[in-house]
Design a protein around this motif. Structure first.
Motif, PDB file in Angstrom:
ATOM      1  N   PHE A 101       0.853  -1.190   0.000  1.00 21.83           N
ATOM      2  CA  PHE A 101       0.000   0.000   0.000  1.00 21.83           C
ATOM      3  C   PHE A 101       0.888   1.239   0.000  1.00 21.83           C
ATOM      4  O   PHE A 101       2.094   1.168   0.190  1.00 21.83           O
ATOM      5  N   PHE A 102       0.264   2.390  -0.222  1.00 20.90           N
ATOM      6  CA  PHE A 102       0.951   3.676  -0.214  1.00 20.90           C
ATOM      7  C   PHE A 102       0.324   4.548   0.864  1.00 20.90           C
ATOM      8  O   PHE A 102      -0.901   4.641   0.939  1.00 20.90           O
ATOM      9  N   ASP A 103       1.159   5.212   1.667  1.00 24.72           N
ATOM     10  CA  ASP A 103       0.616   6.109   2.684  1.00 24.72           C
ATOM     11  C   ASP A 103       0.943   7.571   2.394  1.00 24.72           C
ATOM     12  O   ASP A 103       0.587   8.451   3.162  1.00 24.72           O
ATOM     13  N   LEU A 104       1.588   7.842   1.274  1.00 27.09           N
ATOM     14  CA  LEU A 104       1.822   9.203   0.811  1.00 27.09           C
ATOM     15  C   LEU A 104       0.739   9.532  -0.215  1.00 27.09           C
ATOM     16  O   LEU A 104       0.565   8.794  -1.190  1.00 27.09           O
ATOM     17  N   ALA A 105       0.013  10.613   0.024  1.00 27.43           N
ATOM     18  CA  ALA A 105      -1.051  10.999  -0.904  1.00 27.43           C
ATOM     19  C   ALA A 105      -0.464  11.273  -2.284  1.00 27.43           C
ATOM     20  O   ALA A 105       0.586  11.912  -2.410  1.00 27.43           O
ATOM     21  N   PRO A 106      -1.119  10.790  -3.334  1.00 32.82           N
ATOM     22  CA  PRO A 106      -0.625  11.067  -4.687  1.00 32.82           C
ATOM     23  C   PRO A 106      -0.856  12.531  -5.071  1.00 32.82           C
ATOM     24  O   PRO A 106      -1.593  13.259  -4.410  1.00 32.82           O
ATOM     25  N   ASP A 107      -0.226  12.940  -6.157  1.00 29.88           N
ATOM     26  CA  ASP A 107      -0.446  14.282  -6.706  1.00 29.88           C
ATOM     27  C   ASP A 107      -1.660  14.301  -7.630  1.00 29.88           C
ATOM     28  O   ASP A 107      -2.249  15.356  -7.856  1.00 29.88           O
ATOM     29  N   TRP A 108      -2.010  13.127  -8.165  1.00 31.00           N
ATOM     30  CA  TRP A 108      -3.123  13.020  -9.121  1.00 31.00           C
ATOM     31  C   TRP A 108      -3.821  11.688  -8.915  1.00 31.00           C
ATOM     32  O   TRP A 108      -3.173  10.671  -8.651  1.00 31.00           O
ATOM     33  N   VAL A 109      -5.144  11.721  -8.987  1.00 24.75           N
ATOM     34  CA  VAL A 109      -5.923  10.483  -8.978  1.00 24.75           C
ATOM     35  C   VAL A 109      -6.912  10.532 -10.137  1.00 24.75           C
ATOM     36  O   VAL A 109      -7.321  11.604 -10.583  1.00 24.75           O
ATOM     37  N   CYS A 110      -7.287   9.354 -10.607  1.00 24.84           N
ATOM     38  CA  CYS A 110      -8.312   9.231 -11.634  1.00 24.84           C
ATOM     39  C   CYS A 110      -9.289   8.151 -11.193  1.00 24.84           C
ATOM     40  O   CYS A 110      -8.872   7.041 -10.857  1.00 24.84           O
ATOM     41  N   GLU A 111     -10.550   8.490 -11.177  1.00 26.83           N
ATOM     42  CA  GLU A 111     -11.618   7.532 -10.910  1.00 26.83           C
ATOM     43  C   GLU A 111     -12.409   7.347 -12.197  1.00 26.83           C
ATOM     44  O   GLU A 111     -12.802   8.323 -12.840  1.00 26.83           O
TER      45      GLU A 111
END
Length: 195
Positions: A101-111
Motif C-alpha cells: 500500500f501507499f501512505d503518501l497521498a498522490p499528486d493526481w488520482v483518476c476515478e
C-alpha cells in the motif's frame, strides 16, 4: 456508521471473496466487485498512454510514478483509485519500502465512473482526496465519453475543464502532451467483411 456497529478494519478487506476490492471510508467497509469490461478498458488505455509518456518518458517528458489501482492508506481510510500518480521530485523513494500500500497521498488520482460507484467517487472519495492534499483529480465516464478535470482549491475542488467525445485535449497535470479522448473509449464492434 450505525449505532453499535464496529468500525471496519483491514481484516474485513482481507476476508472479502477473491476478485473483490475493499475500501474503508469513515470506518465503513465498501466492497465492490471487479469493474465491468468497459471500465477496465478505459483505465488500462489511459494508464498505458500516460505511463509511457509521463511515467517512463517514452516520447514524453517523464517525471511521474503512475500506478494502476494503488491501495492508499490515509490513517483509518483505505481508498483504491483506478489510477494515481506521484511526481518524482515529491516522492523520490516511493518504491523503497515493500508494503502493498501507499501512505503518501498522490499528486493526481483518476476515478473511472460506474453506475455503482459514481456517487461514492464524486462524493466522499473526492472529498478525502482533497483533504489529503491531492492536487488534481480526474473523473472519467466511459459511458458518457467524458472527462472532468479538477484542481485542488483552498475550499474544495475547482472544475478546470470538462471534455468529451473525440476531442484531442491537454489536461492538467499532464498538459505537456496532447491526449486523444477518442482512443480511451471501448472500441465499437466492426462488422465482419462480406465474402
Amino acid at each position: 456508521m450505525g449505532r453499535g456497529k464496529r468500525p471496519a478494519t483491514y481484516e474485513d478487506i482481507e476476508a472479502l471473496p477473491p476478485g473483490w476490492v475493499g475500501e474503508i471510508i469513515d470506518d465503513e467497509l465498501w466492497a465492490l466487485p471487479r469493474p465491468a469490461r468497459w471500465h477496465t478498458w478505459v483505465a488500462s488505455v489511459l494508464g498505458v498512454d500516460l505511463g509511457s509518456r509521463f511515467g517512463v518518458g517514452r516520447g514524453g517528458p517523464g517525471g511521474w510514478w503512475l500506478v494502476d489501482e494503488p491501495e492508499l492508506h490515509f490513517g483509518r481510510q483505505v481508498l483504491v483509485p483506478d489510477l494515481a500518480g506521484w511526481r518524482y521530485e515529491r516522492a523520490p523513494g516511493l518504491f523503497e519500502r515493500d508494503e502493498p500500500f501507499f501512505d503518501l497521498a498522490p499528486d493526481w488520482v483518476c476515478e473511472v465512473l460506474s453506475p455503482s460507484t459514481a456517487t461514492l467517487d464524486r462524493g466522499r472519495k473526492l472529498s478525502l482526496y482533497h483533504q489529503e492534499g491531492v492536487s488534481h483529480a480526474w473523473l472519467l465516464d466511459p459511458r458518457a465519453h467524458t472527462l472532468e478535470v479538477y484542481r485542488r482549491g483552498v475550499g474544495g475542488w475547482q472544475l478546470v475543464a470538462r471534455h468529451g467525445g473525440e476531442e484531442v485535449i491537454r489536461a492538467e497535470p499532464f498538459d505537456a502532451e496532447p491526449l486523444e479522448l477518442g482512443g480511451l473509449w471501448a472500441p465499437r464492434p466492426t462488422p465482419a467483411p462480406e465474402p
